[in-house]
Design a protein around this motif. Structure first.
Motif, mmCIF file in Angstrom:
data_model
loop_
_atom_site.group_PDB
_atom_site.id
_atom_site.type_symbol
_atom_site.label_atom_id
_atom_site.label_comp_id
_atom_site.label_asym_id
_atom_site.label_seq_id
_atom_site.Cartn_x
_atom_site.Cartn_y
_atom_site.Cartn_z
ATOM 1 N N VAL A 301 0.956 -1.218 0.030
ATOM 2 C CA VAL A 301 -0.005 -0.100 0.101
ATOM 3 C C VAL A 301 1.155 1.295 0.041
ATOM 4 O O VAL A 301 0.598 2.250 -0.754
ATOM 5 N N ASP A 328 -8.261 0.533 1.676
ATOM 6 C CA ASP A 328 -9.720 0.004 1.064
ATOM 7 C C ASP A 328 -9.474 0.312 -0.311
ATOM 8 O O ASP A 328 -10.040 -0.455 -1.134
ATOM 9 N N ASP A 331 -7.528 -2.085 -1.973
ATOM 10 C CA ASP A 331 -7.981 -3.511 -2.039
ATOM 11 C C ASP A 331 -9.244 -3.257 -3.278
ATOM 12 O O ASP A 331 -9.290 -4.263 -3.839
ATOM 13 N N ASP A 332 -10.007 -2.289 -2.930
ATOM 14 C CA ASP A 332 -10.977 -2.201 -4.256
ATOM 15 C C ASP A 332 -10.366 -2.147 -5.618
ATOM 16 O O ASP A 332 -11.063 -2.867 -6.306
ATOM 17 N N ALA A 334 -7.779 -3.404 -6.723
ATOM 18 C CA ALA A 334 -7.399 -4.744 -6.817
ATOM 19 C C ALA A 334 -8.619 -5.672 -7.115
ATOM 20 O O ALA A 334 -8.423 -6.176 -8.315
ATOM 21 N N ALA A 335 -9.632 -5.478 -6.567
ATOM 22 C CA ALA A 335 -10.732 -6.386 -6.635
ATOM 23 C C ALA A 335 -11.560 -6.064 -8.178
ATOM 24 O O ALA A 335 -11.867 -6.697 -8.913
ATOM 25 N N ALA A 348 1.260 -5.695 -6.271
ATOM 26 C CA ALA A 348 -0.137 -6.237 -5.574
ATOM 27 C C ALA A 348 -0.381 -7.823 -5.595
ATOM 28 O O ALA A 348 -1.124 -8.224 -4.665
ATOM 29 N N PHE A 351 0.164 -9.326 -2.336
ATOM 30 C CA PHE A 351 -0.621 -8.905 -1.492
ATOM 31 C C PHE A 351 -1.778 -10.030 -1.099
ATOM 32 O O PHE A 351 -2.348 -10.358 -2.234
ATOM 33 N N PRO A 353 -5.282 -10.564 0.066
ATOM 34 C CA PRO A 353 -6.617 -10.061 0.294
ATOM 35 C C PRO A 353 -7.183 -10.799 1.478
ATOM 36 O O PRO A 353 -6.917 -12.119 1.549
ATOM 37 N N PRO A 357 -12.981 -5.396 4.994
ATOM 38 C CA PRO A 357 -12.552 -3.768 4.718
ATOM 39 C C PRO A 357 -11.695 -3.735 6.041
ATOM 40 O O PRO A 357 -12.131 -3.694 7.168
ATOM 41 N N ARG A 395 -2.844 -8.670 9.107
ATOM 42 C CA ARG A 395 -3.549 -7.279 8.747
ATOM 43 C C ARG A 395 -4.518 -6.637 9.982
ATOM 44 O O ARG A 395 -4.139 -5.394 10.189
#
Length: 508
Positions: A301, A328, A331-332, A334-335, A348, A351, A353, A357, A395
Motif C-alpha cells: 500500500v 481500502d 483493495d477495491d 485490486a478487486a 499487488a 498482497f 486479500p 475492509p 492485517r
RNA sequence: GAGCCGUUAGCUCAGUCGGUAGAGCACCUGACUUUUAAUCAGGGGGUCCAGGGUUCGAAUCCCUGACGGCUCACCA
C-alpha cells in the motif's frame, strides 16, 4: 470501460531512457544524517519502479543505493544530545558515534532500519557506502581530475549559479587529522603520484591527507564524480536539485566537462507532504520514518501511494482516517481491476486479500479487545469466511498499531468490562427498551437481524426515534453515546455477556 | 529575480495518436423507520483557468496571460 493500453509514467520514463543503449544503472542516494522518512522513500520507490519497467523490456539494469555516509554532520539536530554531538560537527557520519550505542556508527544507526524496510518493500538494491567508496580508492581518478580542473569547476559554478567561490576554495575537502573535521580545512597543494592532498586547518592542524578516505569531494562535485565512476545512467532526485543552477544543472556540466562522461537521465519528483505538519524535513525533526509507517501500512500500500502518482505531482499524506481509505482503495482497485499497471508495480500480486475492509477491521479488533484469535472468531460468527487466519491476524496487527499511533479519538472505543457510569440514569423508555431487547435476543441472530430487532423493539418500548435506542446501547457497553453500527456490534460480542449487560443497564 | 509543477464533476485525480469528457470518493434515490464512514442497485452533476493561433475537428499541439503550489544555502 477497461483501458487496454494504460500508459503508466514508469513506462514512459523507461521508454525515454532506452533511447540510450544500456547497460543501465539507476542510482539513488540519501544521506543518513537522520531518520530516513517516507519522503525519502519516494526516491527509492520511484527508482525501483523505473528499474522494474526497464527490466521488463529486457534491458540490462541495476538499482544502486548510495548511502552518503561520508557526509559531515552539519549541525546538532533536535533529536541529538547536544553535549555529545556539538564537537562532532564537521566529522563524517561514518566516523562518529551512534546515537543509541547499538550500531557501528552514526550512519549505520539510520541506515540499518532503512535497509530492513527496503527488504520488506521488496526493493533490492546494490548498496554503496560512501565512506567505503572513498576509503577503497574508487574515486581517486575523479578526485585528481577535479583537483586539476579546480578553475574550470569554479567557472561552471559561477556561470550556472552566479556565485563566485572563495580564493582558497577546493573541490576536495580533506579531513583534518588533528580535529577530525572536514568542513574547515583548506587545500594547499596535492600530489597526483602520491595520491595525497596538503592541507591546513584553523584548529592549527596541518598535514597530508590521503585521497583514499582522507577527505571527500564537495557535494556539487561528489555527485557527478559518482555518475562518472559507477557509471550512473538514471537518477531520481527531489525538486530542490532540479532548479536551474541547482545541483543537477552544475553536476551535468561538471560530469561532461571535467569527468568526460554523460550525465544520467534525470527523474525529478515532488515532495510528499505530511498533512497538517507541512513538509517533512529531517532537520526540523517532524518526520515520519519509513520504519514506523510500515507498522501501520502494508508495504504494497505504501508503494501504491507513490506509484499511482506521477513523480512531479505532490503527494499529500494523511496518516489519520484517510489512511484507512487508502488501504481500502488499494483493495477495491485490486478487486475491480482498476489502475492495473500501478497495482502491478506496487506489488499487488504479493498482497494477500483478507476479505474484510480495513475500516471494519479497525472496529473488529476493538470489539475483540485486541485479542486476534477472538477477532477471527467474531468475524466468522458474522459471516466472514476468513480463509487465511494468519493473513487476517497480520492485517489486524496493522489496524491495532494504527489505532495506537494515528487514530483520531472518535473512532476509538472499548467494550467496558463492567457497567459504565454513563449507563446509569437512562430514561425509563430507554431502560424498557434494553430490557425488551435482552428478552428478544436469540443466539442465532445475525447482525442484520439484530439491527432490525433494535428498531422493532424501540418501537415497542415507545421510543420515537432510533437515536435514543442506539444511545442506550452505546452507553451500556461503551460508556459513550456513539459507536460502531449497533446490530453488527452486538452480534460481534459474546451473546451471554450481551444479554446480561442489557439487563443490568435496564435495572440500574 | 530565475526556474519547475499544477489548473478537467463537490473532493482527489485519469484522459493513449487531436475525433462529442472518465474513475474513485462524496451527494441524491430505492431496496429497508437503517443512527454510526454498512451493503447492493440506480441517478444527477462539466464554460476541461482565460484569450488568441494551427486544424474539417483542440482538454490534448503552439503563443500570451491569470491564479495556485513549490524550489533556488550540501534538507528528498
Amino acid at each position: 470501460m477497461v483501458h487496454v493500453r494504460e500508459k503508466h509514467w514508469a513506462d514512459e520514463i523507461a521508454g525515454a531512457i532506452l533511447q540510450v543503449p544500456g547497460p543501465h544503472e539507476i542510482s539513488t542516494g540519501i544521506s543518513p544524517s537522520g531518520e530516513i522518512h517516507i519522503g525519502n522513500l519516494r526516491e527509492v520507490i520511484t527508482a525501483d519502479v523505473v528499474h522494474r519497467a526497464l527490466r521488463e523490456r529486457g534491458a540490462q539494469a541495476v538499482l544502486g543505493y548510495v548511502a552518503d555516509s561520508f557526509d559531515p554532520l552539519r549541525k546538532v539536530y533536535p533529536f541529538l544530545d547536544a553535549a555529545v554531538y556539538r564537537e562532532q560537527i564537521g566529522r563524517p557520519l561514518s566516523e562518529i558515534p551512534c546515537p543509541c550505542g547499538g550500531h557501528a556508527s552514526y550512519a549505520d544507526h539510520f541506515l540499518e532500519p532503512f535497509l530492513r524496510s527496503l527488504e520488506r518493500m521488496r526493493i533490492q538494491v546494490k548498496v554503496y557506502r560512501a565512506d567505503r567508496m572513498y576509503k577503497s580508492g574508487l574515486l581517486v581518478p575523479q578526485i585528481i581530475q577535479a583537483l586539476k580542473a579546480r578553475d574550470l569547476i569554479a567557472r561552471i559554478l559561477l556561470e550556472c549559479t552566479g556565485r563566485q567561490v572563495e580564493g582558497d576554495w577546493s573541490p576536495f575537502n580533506p579531513i583534518c587529522q588533528a580535529c577530525g573535521r572536514m568542513t574547515e580545512t583548506s587545500v594547499t597543494g596535492f600530489s597526483e603520484s602520491a595520491e595525497t592532498v596538503d592541507y591546513s586547518c584553523p584548529c592549527g592542524g596541518r598535514g597530508i591527507a590521503s585521497m583514499r578516505g582522507g577527505g571527500k569531494l564537495t557535494w556539487r562535485v561528489d555527485w557527478p564524480a559518482r555518475w562518472a565512476r559507477i557509471p550512473v545512467t538514471v537518477e531520481p532526485f527531489g525538486k530542490d536539485h532540479a532548479t536551474r543552477g541547482g545541483s543537477y544543472d552544475t553536476g551535468a556540466r561538471i560530469c561532461r566537462e571535467v569527468f568526460n562522461a554523460p550525465p544520467p537521465f534525470p527523474v525529478t519528483y515532488e515532495w510528499i507532504s505530511f498533512k497538517g505538519m507541512g513538509d517533512m524535513s529531517k532537520s526540523k525533526g517532524n518526520v515520519l520514518s519509513v520504519h514506523r509507517m510500515l507498522e501501520v501500512l502494508p508495504p504494497e500500500v505504501l508503494r501504491y501511494l507513490v506509484v499511482k502518482t506521477r513523480p512531479m505531482r505532490s503527494i499529500g499524506f494523511d496518516p489519520g482516517l484517510p489512511l484507512l481509505s487508502l488501504v481500502d482503495e488499494f483493495d477495491d482497485a485490486a478487486a475491480a481491476g482498476r489502475d492495473a499497471r500501478a497495482l502491478q508495480l506496487a506489488g499487488a500480486d504479493q498482497f494477500t486479500p483478507v476479505g474484510v475492509p480495513f475500516k471494519h477491521l479497525v472496529n473488529v479488533v476493538q470489539m475483540a479487545d485486541f485479542d486476534l484469535d477472538q477477532a477471527v472468531v467474531i468475524l466468522r460468527r458474522n459471516g466472514y469466511a476468513v480463509d487465511d487466519p494468519a493473513a487476517l491476524k497480520e492485517r489486524a496487527g496493522y489496524a491495532i498499531r494504527w489505532l495506537r499511533e494515528f487514530a483520531p479519538p472518535e473512532v476509538k472505543f472499548s467494550v467496558q468490562r463492567s457497567l459504565p457510569p454513563e449507563a446509569r440514569g437512562l430514561q425509563p423508555g430507554q431502560r424498557r427498551f434494553l430490557a425488551l431487547l435482552a428478552a428478544a435476543l436469540r443466539p442465532e441472530m445475525t447482525g442484520e437481524e439484530i439491527h432490525e430487532l433494535i428498531y422493532a423493539v424501540a418501537n415497542e418500548a415507545g421510543l420515537e426515534k432510533g437515536t435514543a435506542a442506539f444511545e442506550a446501547i452505546y452507553r451500556a457497553f461503551l460508556g459513550r453515546t456513539k459507536g460502531p453500527r449497533a446490530g453488527w456490534f452486538l452480534a460481534f460480542l459474546e451473546r451471554g455477556f450481551v444479554t446480561a449487560r442489557l439487563k443490568e443497564a435496564a435495572a440500574s
